[in-house]
Design a protein around this motif. Structure first.
Motif, PDB file in Angstrom:
ATOM      1  N   PRO A  49     -34.941 -51.179 -16.753  1.00 52.40           N
ATOM      2  CA  PRO A  49     -33.991 -51.079 -17.864  1.00 52.40           C
ATOM      3  C   PRO A  49     -33.720 -52.449 -18.481  1.00 52.40           C
ATOM      4  CG  PRO A  49     -33.065 -50.134 -15.837  1.00 52.40           C
ATOM      5  CD  PRO A  49     -34.346 -50.815 -15.475  1.00 52.40           C
ATOM      6  N   LEU A  50     -33.431 -52.444 -19.773  1.00 51.73           N
ATOM      7  CA  LEU A  50     -33.047 -53.681 -20.438  1.00 51.73           C
ATOM      8  C   LEU A  50     -31.626 -54.054 -20.020  1.00 51.73           C
ATOM      9  CD1 LEU A  50     -34.327 -53.035 -24.086  1.00 51.73           C
ATOM     10  CD2 LEU A  50     -35.510 -54.175 -22.188  1.00 51.73           C
ATOM     11  N   ASP A  51     -31.343 -55.356 -20.050  1.00 57.45           N
ATOM     12  CA  ASP A  51     -29.975 -55.815 -19.825  1.00 57.45           C
ATOM     13  C   ASP A  51     -29.457 -56.398 -21.143  1.00 57.45           C
ATOM     14  OD1 ASP A  51     -31.042 -58.436 -20.059  1.00 57.45           O
ATOM     15  OD2 ASP A  51     -31.204 -58.650 -17.883  1.00 57.45           O
ATOM     16  N   ASP A  52     -28.222 -56.863 -21.131  1.00 52.55           N
ATOM     17  CA  ASP A  52     -27.633 -57.366 -22.372  1.00 52.55           C
ATOM     18  C   ASP A  52     -28.374 -58.575 -22.930  1.00 52.55           C
ATOM     19  OD1 ASP A  52     -25.844 -55.320 -22.250  1.00 52.55           O
ATOM     20  OD2 ASP A  52     -24.070 -56.568 -21.940  1.00 52.55           O
ATOM     21  N   THR A  53     -28.956 -59.380 -22.065  1.00 55.66           N
ATOM     22  CA  THR A  53     -29.737 -60.531 -22.535  1.00 55.66           C
ATOM     23  C   THR A  53     -30.953 -60.064 -23.335  1.00 55.66           C
ATOM     24  OG1 THR A  53     -29.023 -61.820 -20.624  1.00 55.66           O
ATOM     25  CG2 THR A  53     -30.972 -62.612 -21.785  1.00 55.66           C
ATOM     26  N   ASP A  54     -31.563 -58.967 -22.901  1.00 53.64           N
ATOM     27  CA  ASP A  54     -32.698 -58.393 -23.620  1.00 53.64           C
ATOM     28  C   ASP A  54     -32.248 -57.740 -24.925  1.00 53.64           C
ATOM     29  OD1 ASP A  54     -34.499 -58.889 -21.400  1.00 53.64           O
ATOM     30  OD2 ASP A  54     -33.685 -57.087 -20.442  1.00 53.64           O
ATOM     31  N   ARG A  55     -31.136 -57.051 -24.876  1.00 62.49           N
ATOM     32  CA  ARG A  55     -30.696 -56.226 -26.008  1.00 62.49           C
ATOM     33  C   ARG A  55     -30.090 -57.051 -27.154  1.00 62.49           C
ATOM     34  NH1 ARG A  55     -28.518 -52.817 -21.805  1.00 62.49           N
ATOM     35  NH2 ARG A  55     -29.763 -50.922 -21.631  1.00 62.49           N
ATOM     36  N   THR A  56     -29.409 -58.128 -26.851  1.00 66.42           N
ATOM     37  CA  THR A  56     -28.655 -58.836 -27.884  1.00 66.42           C
ATOM     38  C   THR A  56     -29.521 -59.304 -29.055  1.00 66.42           C
ATOM     39  OG1 THR A  56     -26.925 -59.424 -26.314  1.00 66.42           O
ATOM     40  CG2 THR A  56     -27.053 -60.746 -28.329  1.00 66.42           C
ATOM     41  N   PRO A  57     -30.652 -59.970 -28.857  1.00 61.55           N
ATOM     42  CA  PRO A  57     -31.454 -60.372 -30.021  1.00 61.55           C
ATOM     43  C   PRO A  57     -31.974 -59.163 -30.812  1.00 61.55           C
ATOM     44  CG  PRO A  57     -32.197 -61.515 -28.039  1.00 61.55           C
ATOM     45  CD  PRO A  57     -31.208 -60.485 -27.605  1.00 61.55           C
ATOM     46  N   TRP A  58     -32.299 -58.091 -30.095  1.00 58.36           N
ATOM     47  CA  TRP A  58     -32.762 -56.862 -30.733  1.00 58.36           C
ATOM     48  C   TRP A  58     -31.657 -56.281 -31.612  1.00 58.36           C
ATOM     49  CZ3 TRP A  58     -31.154 -51.799 -28.751  1.00 58.36           C
ATOM     50  CH2 TRP A  58     -31.828 -50.726 -29.343  1.00 58.36           C
ATOM     51  N   LEU A  59     -30.441 -56.198 -31.087  1.00 61.68           N
ATOM     52  CA  LEU A  59     -29.320 -55.666 -31.851  1.00 61.68           C
ATOM     53  C   LEU A  59     -28.993 -56.554 -33.046  1.00 61.68           C
ATOM     54  CD1 LEU A  59     -27.142 -54.595 -28.812  1.00 61.68           C
ATOM     55  CD2 LEU A  59     -28.148 -53.024 -30.507  1.00 61.68           C
ATOM     56  N   ARG A  60     -29.097 -57.856 -32.872  1.00 57.76           N
ATOM     57  CA  ARG A  60     -28.834 -58.775 -34.000  1.00 57.76           C
ATOM     58  C   ARG A  60     -29.872 -58.598 -35.108  1.00 57.76           C
ATOM     59  NH1 ARG A  60     -27.100 -63.714 -30.226  1.00 57.76           N
ATOM     60  NH2 ARG A  60     -24.895 -63.180 -30.049  1.00 57.76           N
ATOM     61  N   ALA A  61     -31.120 -58.345 -34.725  1.00 56.85           N
ATOM     62  CA  ALA A  61     -32.159 -58.097 -35.734  1.00 56.85           C
ATOM     63  C   ALA A  61     -31.865 -56.819 -36.510  1.00 56.85           C
ATOM     64  CB  ALA A  61     -33.532 -58.023 -35.066  1.00 56.85           C
ATOM     65  N   ILE A  62     -31.403 -55.788 -35.816  1.00 52.68           N
ATOM     66  CA  ILE A  62     -31.025 -54.549 -36.495  1.00 52.68           C
ATOM     67  C   ILE A  62     -29.824 -54.795 -37.407  1.00 52.68           C
ATOM     68  CG2 ILE A  62     -30.226 -52.166 -36.186  1.00 52.68           C
ATOM     69  CD1 ILE A  62     -31.744 -52.226 -33.450  1.00 52.68           C
ATOM     70  N   ALA A  63     -28.855 -55.578 -36.944  1.00 56.41           N
ATOM     71  CA  ALA A  63     -27.682 -55.905 -37.766  1.00 56.41           C
ATOM     72  C   ALA A  63     -28.107 -56.633 -39.041  1.00 56.41           C
ATOM     73  CB  ALA A  63     -26.681 -56.733 -36.969  1.00 56.41           C
ATOM     74  N   THR A  64     -29.098 -57.494 -38.950  1.00 55.73           N
ATOM     75  CA  THR A  64     -29.612 -58.179 -40.140  1.00 55.73           C
ATOM     76  C   THR A  64     -30.190 -57.163 -41.117  1.00 55.73           C
ATOM     77  OG1 THR A  64     -30.032 -60.203 -38.895  1.00 55.73           O
ATOM     78  CG2 THR A  64     -31.267 -59.914 -40.952  1.00 55.73           C
ATOM     79  N   TRP A  65     -30.953 -56.192 -40.603  1.00 56.26           N
ATOM     80  CA  TRP A  65     -31.507 -55.125 -41.450  1.00 56.26           C
ATOM     81  C   TRP A  65     -30.364 -54.335 -42.094  1.00 56.26           C
ATOM     82  CZ3 TRP A  65     -31.477 -49.911 -42.258  1.00 56.26           C
ATOM     83  CH2 TRP A  65     -32.532 -49.374 -43.002  1.00 56.26           C
ATOM     84  N   ILE A  66     -29.335 -54.035 -41.324  1.00 53.14           N
ATOM     85  CA  ILE A  66     -28.171 -53.321 -41.858  1.00 53.14           C
ATOM     86  C   ILE A  66     -27.566 -54.114 -43.013  1.00 53.14           C
ATOM     87  CG2 ILE A  66     -25.775 -52.662 -41.329  1.00 53.14           C
ATOM     88  CD1 ILE A  66     -26.881 -51.799 -38.505  1.00 53.14           C
ATOM     89  N   GLY A  67     -27.401 -55.414 -42.834  1.00 50.69           N
ATOM     90  CA  GLY A  67     -26.841 -56.258 -43.888  1.00 50.69           C
ATOM     91  C   GLY A  67     -27.678 -56.243 -45.154  1.00 50.69           C
ATOM     92  N   ALA A  68     -28.989 -56.179 -44.999  1.00 45.62           N
ATOM     93  CA  ALA A  68     -29.884 -56.168 -46.150  1.00 45.62           C
ATOM     94  C   ALA A  68     -29.877 -54.826 -46.884  1.00 45.62           C
ATOM     95  CB  ALA A  68     -31.307 -56.516 -45.709  1.00 45.62           C
TER      96      ALA A  68
END
Length: 169
Positions: A49-68
């Motif tokens: 399973p992924l941990d928060d260290t794995d997930r955070t950059p992924w979630l930030r990339a999605i947040a950038t897409w959301i912003g766009a």
């Protein structure tokens, strides 16, 4: 306007529902798996399973897409299992969540039937353990995956439009 995040555990139908929802609304669509670095995919494929260290950059990339896409609308799928993960997604802009919900048994059956996906059924328990339901402060709809994708999309469009009229007033 806001971005709709189609959320839920792996195998809940996020890609199918998200694609149909985006098509119905005429909005851009992004599959969250495409934001994962190869190391995350390899880790999950190996049954870890992924941990928060794995997930955070992924979630930030999605947040950038959301912003766009927030101004013109967009749909993105993301497991978005925990409140803190959804908080990261909301840093990109206004978000409305469509939570695809099903029993562990039904989702496991669905996962076993999809060949070639990197996410093994063995990680499903960890996803359900991490899943936190939408809170009253999180805009969205919970849809049962026993409904057809088309019915889920229709219900989501009605609920989203009702909600969005409230934030635009």
């Amino acid at each position: 306007m806001a971005v709709i995040v189609v959320m839920g555990v792996s195998g809940s139908g996020k890609t199918t529902v998200g694609g149909l929802l985006a098509a119905q609304l005429g909005w851009a669509y992004a599959e969250a798996d495409s934001f994962h670095p190869r190391t995350n995919i390899d880790k999950m494929a190996a049954g870890t399973p992924l941990d928060d260290t794995d997930r955070t950059p992924w979630l930030r990339a999605i947040a950038t897409w959301i912003g766009a896409h927030a101004a013109g609308g967009g749909v993105v799928s993301s497991s978005a299992l925990a409140h803190r993960y959804r908080d990261i997604l909301r840093t990109g802009g206004p978000v409305w969540f469509l939570h695809l919900h099903g029993t562990p048994e039904l989702i496991a059956t669905r996962m076993a039937a999809r060949p070639g996906h990197f996410m093994p059924t063995s990680l499903l328990d960890s996803q359900f353990a991490a899943l936190e339901p939408l809170s009253g402060a999180e805009a969205g709809l919970v849809a049962e995956v026993t409904e057809s994708a088309e019915r889920i999309v229709d219900a989501a469009v009605r609920a989203y439009e009702s909600w969005s009229r409230g934030i635009e007033a």
